[in-house]
Design an enzyme around this catalytic site. Structure first.
Site, mmCIF file in Angstrom:
data_model
loop_
_atom_site.group_PDB
_atom_site.id
_atom_site.type_symbol
_atom_site.label_atom_id
_atom_site.label_comp_id
_atom_site.label_asym_id
_atom_site.label_seq_id
_atom_site.Cartn_x
_atom_site.Cartn_y
_atom_site.Cartn_z
ATOM 1 N N LYS A 1 0.834 -1.207 0.000
ATOM 2 C CA LYS A 1 0.000 0.000 0.000
ATOM 3 C C LYS A 1 0.874 1.265 0.000
ATOM 4 C CE LYS A 1 -3.707 -2.631 0.742
ATOM 5 N NZ LYS A 1 -4.912 -2.790 -0.037
HETATM 6 C C1 LIG Z 1 -5.770 -3.860 0.618
HETATM 7 C C2 LIG Z 1 -7.240 -3.786 0.520
HETATM 8 C C3 LIG Z 1 -8.059 -4.106 1.625
HETATM 9 C C4 LIG Z 1 -7.550 -4.531 2.974
HETATM 10 O O1 LIG Z 1 -6.560 -5.465 2.925
HETATM 11 P P1 LIG Z 1 -5.838 -6.045 4.241
HETATM 12 O O2 LIG Z 1 -4.883 -7.007 3.621
HETATM 13 O O3 LIG Z 1 -6.869 -6.704 5.066
HETATM 14 O O4 LIG Z 1 -5.171 -4.943 4.958
HETATM 15 C C5 LIG Z 1 -9.423 -3.943 1.475
HETATM 16 N N1 LIG Z 1 -9.966 -3.518 0.323
HETATM 17 C C6 LIG Z 1 -9.220 -3.220 -0.751
HETATM 18 C C7 LIG Z 1 -9.893 -2.715 -1.988
HETATM 19 C C8 LIG Z 1 -7.833 -3.366 -0.689
HETATM 20 O O5 LIG Z 1 -7.088 -3.098 -1.768
#
Ligand SMILES: *Cc1c(COP(=O)(O)O)cnc(C)c1O
Length: 388
Positions: A193
Site C-alpha cells: 500500500k
Molecule cells: C488492501 C485492501 C483491503 C484490505 O486489505 P488487508 O490485507 O486486510 O489490509 C481492502 N480492500 C481493498 C480494496 C484493498 O485493496
C-alpha cells in the site's frame, strides 16, 4: 537502507528482476521501531494513539482507530453502523475480495452493483437500483485510488462505509481529502500500500460513538475505562501492535514523498505506454478529483490472451498480476449466491483484461522503460498473444 527482495517478484535472476511492489523503509522506521522494542511495551502503549491522531489529522478526520488489517477495519466499521443478520450491503464486484467478505462475516448479503467503465468505481445508478428494504449500508471502494462518486451515493440516504484501502492521498471530486468526508473510511497498510505497517489498517470517522465501539471491539469487547479481562460485548483481537504503529508513524512522516514517487512513476508509465493501440490506461483525473496512486493497472486490448501475456512478461523477469478478478465469479460467491457470468458485464469485461504492472515509489525510469518495451513487444506479437 537494506535492500530486500519482494517474495512476489517473480522469475528471473537477481539483476533482471523487477518486483511487483516494494516498500520504502529507512532509518526513521528503524529508529521508531527500535524505540518501542527498547521500551518493553510492545502493544497497548503510547504509539497507537500517537499514530491514530497523526493519521486522522492527515486525512482530515476527527477520529482514528488502528486495527490489525484493512479487512478488520471494514468488519468493525460495518458492525459500528449495526449491519447484521439478513441485511444487505451494496458494494462493487470489482474490488479486492475483503470489501464484500466483511458483510458475510455479519451474515449480511453483499449486493453487487456494476461499475462505471471509465472510473471502474461502483456506478451510482446501479447502486440506486440495487437498494431494497433490507439495505442497511453502502460500501463503495475507491478502486485503484480513484475517488468513488460520493455525492451521488450520498443521495441514497443510507449509511456509508468507504473502502479507502487503496486511496490514501486521493481527493474527492469536490476537492476534499479522501477520508475526511465524515463517513467511516478504512485504510490499509499491507506492504504494497501507499504506506505500510507490515500488516495493519485504520478506521477514521467523525462519530465518537463509532470510535468507542471500534476501540472496544478490536480489543475483545473491553471499553477503555474497564478493568483488565472485563468485557461487556462480543469483541475480537483486531489490535495493531505498538511496533506496527511506530512503523506507521515513520511512514506517515515520509508520506508526501511516497505519494510523489508513485505519481512520478505513473506519469512515466503513461508516457511510455501511450502508443500501444487498444491498451486502456488508468483514467485521468477529472475536475478536482485526484487519484491516490496505488497500482498501475492496464486493460489489455480486446482479444489478447491475458494469461499468455503475463507468462511472456514473467519470462522477462517482469511480474504482472490479474487485478481484479470479478468477486461474484469466484467459486465461493457463485455457490453461495448463485452468481454467474453475465451478471455484471462491465465488471467482467474490465476484469478479464486487467493486469497490474510493477509499481512502487522508487521504481526507476529504466525499470519503467523495460516493462513498457516488454509489454509493447509481447502485444506486438499479435497472434501469439491472441486467442487462437
Ligand atoms: C488492501 C485492501 C483491503 C484490505 O486489505 P488487508 O490485507 O486486510 O489490509 C481492502 N480492500 C481493498 C480494496 C484493498 O485493496
Amino acid at each position: 537502507m537494506t535492500a530486500r527482495l519482494d517474495p512476489e517478484s517473480g522469475p528471473g535472476g537477481p539483476d533482471s528482476l523487477i518486483p511487483l511492489a516494494r516498500p520504502v523503509i529507512g532509518e526513521r522506521e528503524e529508529e521508531l521501531v527500535l524505540e518501542v522494542l527498547r521500551s518493553g511495551q510492545l502493544s497497548l502503549g503510547p504509539m497507537a494513539p500517537a499514530f491514530e491522531q497523526a493519521f486522522a489529522a492527515r486525512v482530515g478526520a476527527r477520529h482514528g482507530s488502528a486495527v490489525s488489517s484493512g479487512t478488520a477495519g471494514l468488519h468493525l466499521a460495518l458492525r459500528a453502523i449495526g449491519v447484521t443478520d439478513g441485511d444487505e450491503v451494496i458494494t462493487t464486484p470489482f474490488s479486492f475480495v475483503a470489501s464484500s467478505n466483511v458483510a458475510i462475516y455479519e451474515r449480511a448479503r453483499p449486493v453487487f452493483a456494476d461499475i462505471d467503465p471509465v472510473t471502474l468505481n461502483i456506478d451510482p445508478d446501479a447502486a440506486a437500483a440495487a437498494v431494497s428494504p433490507r439495505t442497511t449500508a453502502i460500501l463503495p471502494v475507491h478502486v485503484f485510488g480513484y475517488p468513488a462518486e460520493m455525492a451521488a451515493l450520498e443521495k441514497l440516504g443510507l449509511p456509508i462505509v468507504e473502502d479507502a484501502c487503496e486511496a490514501l492521498g486521493g481527493v474527492y471530486a469536490d476537492g476534499g481529502v479522501i477520508g475526511g468526508r465524515g463517513h467511516q473510511a478504512v485504510f490499509a497498510f499491507y506492504a504494497n500500500k501507499q504506506m505500510t505497517t507490515g500488516e495493519g489498517g485504520m478506521v477514521v470517522s467523525s462519530d465518537s460513538a463509532h470510535k468507542q465501539q471500534i476501540d472496544s471491539e478490536r480489543n475483545q469487547g473491553r471499553a477503555p475505562n474497564m478493568d483488565w479481562l472485563d468485557h461487556d460485548r462480543l469483541g475480537f483481537n483486531y489490535r495493531l501492535s505498538d511496533l506496527a504503529c511506530a512503523l506507521g508513524l515513520a511512514q506517515l512522516e515520509r508520506l508526501d514523498s511516497l505519494l510523489d514517487g508513485r505519481a512520478r512513476v505513473a506519469a512515466l508509465y503513461r508516457e511510455a505506454l501511450s502508443e500501444i493501440e487498444g491498451l486502456t490506461l488508468p483514467c485521468e483525473d477529472a475536475g478536482l478529483a485526484r487519484r491516490g496512486w496505488f497500482v498501475f493497472v492496464v486493460q489489455l486490448p480486446r482479444g489478447t490472451d491475458k494469461e499468455q501475456t503475463m507468462r511472456a512478461l514473467g519470462a522477462q523477469g517482469i511480474p504482472a498480476k490479474p487485478y481484479f478478478p470479478a468477486i461474484h465469479l469466484m467459486s465461493y460467491y457463485q455457490e453461495k449466491f448463485g452468481h454467474r457470468a453475465g451478471d455484471f458485464p462491465v465488471c467482467e469485461d474490465v476484469s478479464e483484461r486487467s493486469i497490474a504492472l510493477p509499481f512502487f515509489p522508487q521504481m526507476t525510469e529504466g525499470q519503467v522503460d523495460r516493462v513498457a518495451s516488454a509489454l509493447t513487444s509481447v502485444l506486438a506479437r499479435g497472434p501469439l498473444a491472441s486467442r487462437a
